[in-house]
Write a protein that holds these residues in place. Structure first.
Motif, PDB file in Angstrom:
ATOM      1  N   THR A 159       8.956   2.104 -19.959  1.00 24.46           N
ATOM      2  CA  THR A 159       9.003   2.322 -21.410  1.00 24.46           C
ATOM      3  C   THR A 159       7.604   2.112 -21.971  1.00 24.46           C
ATOM      4  O   THR A 159       6.769   1.413 -21.382  1.00 24.46           O
ATOM      5  CB  THR A 159       9.968   1.360 -22.133  1.00 24.46           C
ATOM      6  N   SER A 160       7.385   2.699 -23.130  1.00 25.65           N
ATOM      7  CA  SER A 160       6.137   2.472 -23.868  1.00 25.65           C
ATOM      8  C   SER A 160       6.333   1.514 -25.032  1.00 25.65           C
ATOM      9  O   SER A 160       5.354   1.028 -25.604  1.00 25.65           O
ATOM     10  CB  SER A 160       5.595   3.811 -24.407  1.00 25.65           C
ATOM     11  N   ASP A 161       7.628   1.258 -25.352  1.00 22.84           N
ATOM     12  CA  ASP A 161       7.909   0.416 -26.509  1.00 22.84           C
ATOM     13  C   ASP A 161       8.866  -0.729 -26.202  1.00 22.84           C
ATOM     14  O   ASP A 161       9.304  -1.443 -27.099  1.00 22.84           O
ATOM     15  CB  ASP A 161       8.491   1.265 -27.640  1.00 22.84           C
ATOM     16  N   VAL A 190      -0.904   7.412 -16.484  1.00 20.61           N
ATOM     17  CA  VAL A 190      -0.399   7.557 -17.854  1.00 20.61           C
ATOM     18  C   VAL A 190      -1.094   8.685 -18.608  1.00 20.61           C
ATOM     19  O   VAL A 190      -0.553   9.210 -19.587  1.00 20.61           O
ATOM     20  CB  VAL A 190      -0.525   6.234 -18.629  1.00 20.61           C
ATOM     21  N   ARG A 197       1.252  13.207 -18.095  1.00 18.99           N
ATOM     22  CA  ARG A 197       1.317  12.055 -17.184  1.00 18.99           C
ATOM     23  C   ARG A 197       1.807  12.542 -15.829  1.00 18.99           C
ATOM     24  O   ARG A 197       2.583  13.507 -15.735  1.00 18.99           O
ATOM     25  CB  ARG A 197       2.249  10.996 -17.751  1.00 18.99           C
ATOM     26  N   THR A 224       1.362   8.730 -21.861  1.00 22.58           N
ATOM     27  CA  THR A 224       2.292   7.625 -22.053  1.00 22.58           C
ATOM     28  C   THR A 224       1.538   6.313 -21.894  1.00 22.58           C
ATOM     29  O   THR A 224       0.307   6.289 -21.768  1.00 22.58           O
ATOM     30  CB  THR A 224       3.462   7.721 -21.050  1.00 22.58           C
ATOM     31  N   SER A 225       2.273   5.210 -21.878  1.00 24.02           N
ATOM     32  CA  SER A 225       1.717   3.891 -21.591  1.00 24.02           C
ATOM     33  C   SER A 225       2.829   3.037 -21.013  1.00 24.02           C
ATOM     34  O   SER A 225       4.003   3.401 -21.067  1.00 24.02           O
ATOM     35  CB  SER A 225       1.169   3.244 -22.875  1.00 24.02           C
ATOM     36  N   TRP A 227       4.701  -0.526 -21.281  1.00 21.49           N
ATOM     37  CA  TRP A 227       4.912  -1.656 -22.180  1.00 21.49           C
ATOM     38  C   TRP A 227       4.531  -2.952 -21.474  1.00 21.49           C
ATOM     39  O   TRP A 227       5.032  -3.238 -20.385  1.00 21.49           O
ATOM     40  CB  TRP A 227       6.365  -1.688 -22.608  1.00 21.49           C
TER      41      TRP A 227
END
Length: 888
Positions: A159-161, A190, A197, A224-225, A227
């Motif tokens: 997830t990114s969040d 990412v 990505r 993306t990133s 979390w």
């Protein structure tokens, strides 16, 4: 004790108690598992040992024993050995893990996660679920997780969040055999520089590499990133992910910051001491074992039930012993187990009816049994009970007779909408109308409901009890009075002050009508339906029911592994199915029979192996597909064997003409018409060795391919080596591999002496036995040839050709061959298709390159990889060393 350090435990009062100390190792501990001979059904496993018992502690009848009342028949027992290699053990069916508290370095940019794992099976029928390897995943604070799906593909979640799950799955599955140790890896770039990505999956022999990309890279839109979060790093079961509790060993895990970047977590479980509960990894991160997760070198050989206690002593009262025999769950399942009821009788009660009468009773029955607790039998009179056996989902059912009747009471219940169900078959269309089912309700004003058949018409009527009759639904039942079985259902659904009546016949709305509940069955049969209508499985529900699973069709078409899993779940028997559904045989109707016999139908149809679980008191079904083209779990030089063979080069297993019949259906036949074991007469072949088998299959089209596959198994042109013996106390370096061996695994023997054909020789394990003494451990393996289980894969097919010969003679040391292929496709020149093994005149060579766009082509080879190299002449055949047949 010797290096193997056996341990025996009894589950006394719900606690596993170590009873190794009193085991008389001078008398030996013996354990048997699997098949006693090639082709036989797997027997119940058995472990026998003797306890020293001078005080009668283990005499289940002795009130002086502290265990009095806690021991007896079927007390659980488990036997384990020191497997030499430490790992985090996560048992089957239980939640267990090792965890590490969050650390600032876990906040990575690009992700690189690696794990060294030995699961009991890499693929399995787990209803679309997966099993976790590791992750940082807490609801609301989810970072990433690495999982293995039931089809063998790998998945990376992130997830990114902390909330929104993103997923990438490998484009192809891993191809590891059950019990095979391997490393897996997932990387997440990412930002791939192209506004997206990229996720790449890899496999390797171990966590140190060398890594081979698994399938194609997965490229997804947008960057993306990952979390960072603050959640725990968990290895094994990740507590906030609900998946399958698969038995597995995890040897090591690495988390890196960036692809190929610095290691930020490095739990190496195989570097710990067995029994460790907490340790620091090379990065200083502290790891703790939790719940059922154990850091151990112990490996279970058996979990069983003590089926026999037999105290022994000298007449003087000295030398008191307690011999015991512990058997696997198959032993109990074989002891007087009553046959399973029909698919409908087993299944309908699970849908929650308030009343249900199967009506499968015998010809003289006057009461129709109900399997629902608290429901009285249905009183029947005059029906021809047990006269119609045409429904495969049911035992024989009654046929209507003039003057017959049936009466039954439906218990008081809460109803949100009532439903009445009936299975029926019209063998001859009645010319006049007669009642097939009448039931009463507590509603108003319509309280008596009647279902009528006649003149190709079915009608449903309602009566207010005063004689006024109202037509509710009428339907011309075209195609339903066709001599086959059908389910007819009537639902009553409240709609404010009105009542909707919905059925297979149509629907109508009754105004100003209350629903009530069904109170009873009360049916008299006239002459109209006499001998023309059969029926049964009358059920009443207090709510709408639309999903009858596959009970009406007796699970026709269900794949073999799914049937094993479902039946075991219904009987509360733990089971693990190894192998995905692709390639498993579709089953015919599930008919009544003893559980192991019904499970055995799946085993026989699919060609897999039904055996006992080593880690829990349950079963394993190993699908046929898991036996294909396996890498050996154990490789051992001939010189390290205590016994080998003697070889059998006879015709006891030869079958070159096979017929497969489908139960109550057609058949297919296959003959081997070419080759040394063909149906041709000697010297071209060996003559006809025929056989016929009846299997419970879904469709006639399955018969011929199965017959062909069985001929493949019955025409193995090599000597059989039915027994292999290893002294593990002499060669403890093989113990780790031995603990991963199971029935169906492959063992490779290398370095065969000159009086035997050149190797290596691959053998399929049919049965396993341990004979353990105070300083000894003798392992005996019952084996069969593994060669018929080597099947064609896509990359092998495109690499090989047929009809090839040497274009010119070669010496015993030549490493370049000229190979002619006069017709058909040439050998592939693609580097990705090599190395591959070929055979010329009994010598196996490894081909490392092929060049040439026309015949003859040039092959670069490594000579004598099977321990034999010789000169060969022009015209000698060039073939694959182990020609692979097409998988079934």
């Amino acid at each position: 004790m010797g290096v193997h350090q056996p341990r025996v435990e009894l589950q006394i009062g719900g606690t596993w108690t170590d009873v190794t100390a009193p085991v008389r190792m001078e008398d030996g501990l013996r354990h048997r598992r699997g098949r006693g001979s090639e082709g036989a059904r797997v027997d119940a496993s058995q472990t026998t040992l003797t306890l020293n018992d001078p005080t009668g502690r283990y005499n289940s009848r002795n009130p002086r024993s502290p265990y009095y009342g806690l021991l007896g028949r079927n007390v659980p027992m488990r036997y384990s050995v020191d497997g030499a290699v430490v790992a985090l053990s996560v048992p089957a069916g239980q939640a267990g893990r090792a965890f590490c508290a969050n650390h600032a370095t876990f906040a990575v940019t690009d992700l690189d996660i690696r794990a060294d794992v030995t699961p009991v099976a890499w693929t399995g029928l787990r209803t679309g679920l997966a099993w976790e390897v590791c992750g940082r995943w807490v609801t609301g604070d989810a970072s990433w997780a690495l999982l293995v799906n039931d089809d063998g593909t790998l998945s990376l979640w992130w997830t990114s969040d902390g909330i929104t799950q993103r997923t990438a799955t490998s484009t192809v599955p891993v191809r590891f055999a059950p019990g095979e140790r391997a490393a897996i890896r997932a990387t997440l770039d990412v930002d791939n520089g192209a506004s997206g990505r990229t996720i790449v999956f890899y496999t390797a022999p171990n966590i140190s590499g060398t890594w081979t990309q698994l399938g194609s890279a997965v490229v997804q839109a947008t960057t993306t990133s990952v979390w960072p979060g603050v959640s725990l790093f968990q290895v094994g079961d990740v507590s906030d992910i609900t998946t399958q509790a698969v038995g597995r060993l995890i040897h090591a895990v690495q988390l890196r910051n960036g692809i190929g970047g610095a290691i930020v977590a490095n739990p190496s479980f195989n570097s710990q001491t067995s029994g460790t509960t907490a340790f620091s990894d090379s990065q200083g991160r502290v790891w703790n074992a939790q719940d059922a997760g154990v850091i151990t070198s112990r490996r279970f050989r058996a979990v069983a039930e003590v089926s026999e206690w037999a105290p022994r002593w000298h007449i003087s009262g000295n030398d008191v012993r307690a011999p015991l025999t512990a058997s696997g769950v198959m032993h109990r399942l074989n002891q007087g187990r009553k046959p399973l009821r029909s698919a409908l009788t087993r299944g309908m009660p699970t849908l929650g009816p308030v009343a249900y009468w199967p009506m499968e009773d015998g010809s003289d029955a006057t009461l129709a049994y109900s399997p629902i607790p608290g429901v009285a039998p249905l009183a029947v009179s005059g029906l021809r009970m047990g006269s119609d056996s045409t429904n495969p989902a049911s035992d024989p059912l009654p046929t209507v007779a003039t003057g017959a009747s049936m009466v039954g009471v439906v218990p008081t219940h809460t109803a949100t909408g009532w439903a009445v169900h009936l299975l029926y078959r019209v063998s001859s269309v009645p010319s006049t109308t007669g009642a097939i089912l009448r039931w009463t309700t507590s509603g108003s004003p319509w309280r008596i409901w009647t279902l009528n058949f006649g003149n190709n018409i079915a009608t449903l009527t309602a009566d207010d009890g005063l004689g006024a009759l109202t037509l509710v639904v009428s339907s011309g039942m075209t195609g339903v009075f066709d001599g086959t079985w059908h389910r007819l259902t009537v639902w009553a659904i409240p709609a404010g002050p009105d009542l909707n009546i919905v059925s297979n016949l149509g629907s109508t709305l009754l105004t100003s009508t209350t629903m009530g509940r069904v109170t009873g069955i009360n049916t008299d049969f006239g002459p109209a339906l006499d001998g023309k209508v059969s029926f049964g499985h009358i059920s009443v529900f207090g709510a709408q029911v639309f999903d009858y699973e596959n009970y009406d069709t007796a699970w026709h078409g269900e794949i073999a592994g799914a049937r094993v899993a479902r039946l075991c779940a219904e009987e509360s028997i733990p089971v693990d199915v190894w192998g995905i559904d692709d390639g498993q045989q579709a089953m015919g109707y599930q008919r009544p029979g003893k559980l192991l016999d019904v499970l055995g139908e799946s085993e026989s149809a699919d060609g897999g192996i039904l055996l006992e679980d080593r880690d829990q008191l349950g079963l394993v079904y190993r699908a046929r597909t898991t036996l294909y083209s396996q890498a050996p779990i154990l490789t051992i030089p001939y010189g390290h064997l205590a016994e080998f063979g003697p070889p059998r080069d006879d015709d006891s297993r030869v079958r070159n003409d096979r017929t497969v019949r489908r139960q109550d259906g057609g058949y297919g036949r296959w003959q081997q018409t070419t080759g040394p074991l063909s149906v041709a007469q000697y010297p071209t072949g060996v003559g006809i060795y025929d056989d016929e088998t009846t299997l419970n299959l879904s469709d006639d089209s399955q018969c011929q391919p199965l017959a062909q596959w069985m001929v493949n198994l019955g025409t193995v042109d090599e000597a059989r080596y039915p027994q292999l013996t290893i002294y593990l106390h002499k060669y403890p370096q093989y113990i780790d591999a031995v603990t991963r061996l199971d029935v169906g695994s492959v063992v490779r023997v290398t370095g065969l002496p000159t009086h035997l054909p050149p190797g290596p020789l691959d053998l399929l394990v049919e049965g396993i036995s341990d004979d353990v003494g105070s300083e000894s451990w003798t392992l005996n393996l019952v084996c069969s040839p593994a060669s018929p289980w080597v099947v064609a894969l896509a990359d092998l097919a495109k690499a090989s050709s047929s009809g090839s010969t040497l274009a010119s003679s070669v010496s015993a040391s030549a490493t370049s061959l000229s190979v002619a292929t006069p017709s058909g496709p040439l050998w592939s020149t693609s580097a990705g298709d090599w190395p591959i093994s070929i055979e010329i005149g009994g010598e196996v060579m490894s081909v490392t390159a092929v060049s040439g766009s026309s015949s003859p082509q040039t092959m670069t080879v490594t000579r004598g990889v099977n321990g034999f190299a010789g000169a060969h002449t022009a015209g000698d055949a060039v073939t694959l060393a182990q020609p692979a047949i097409a998988a079934l």
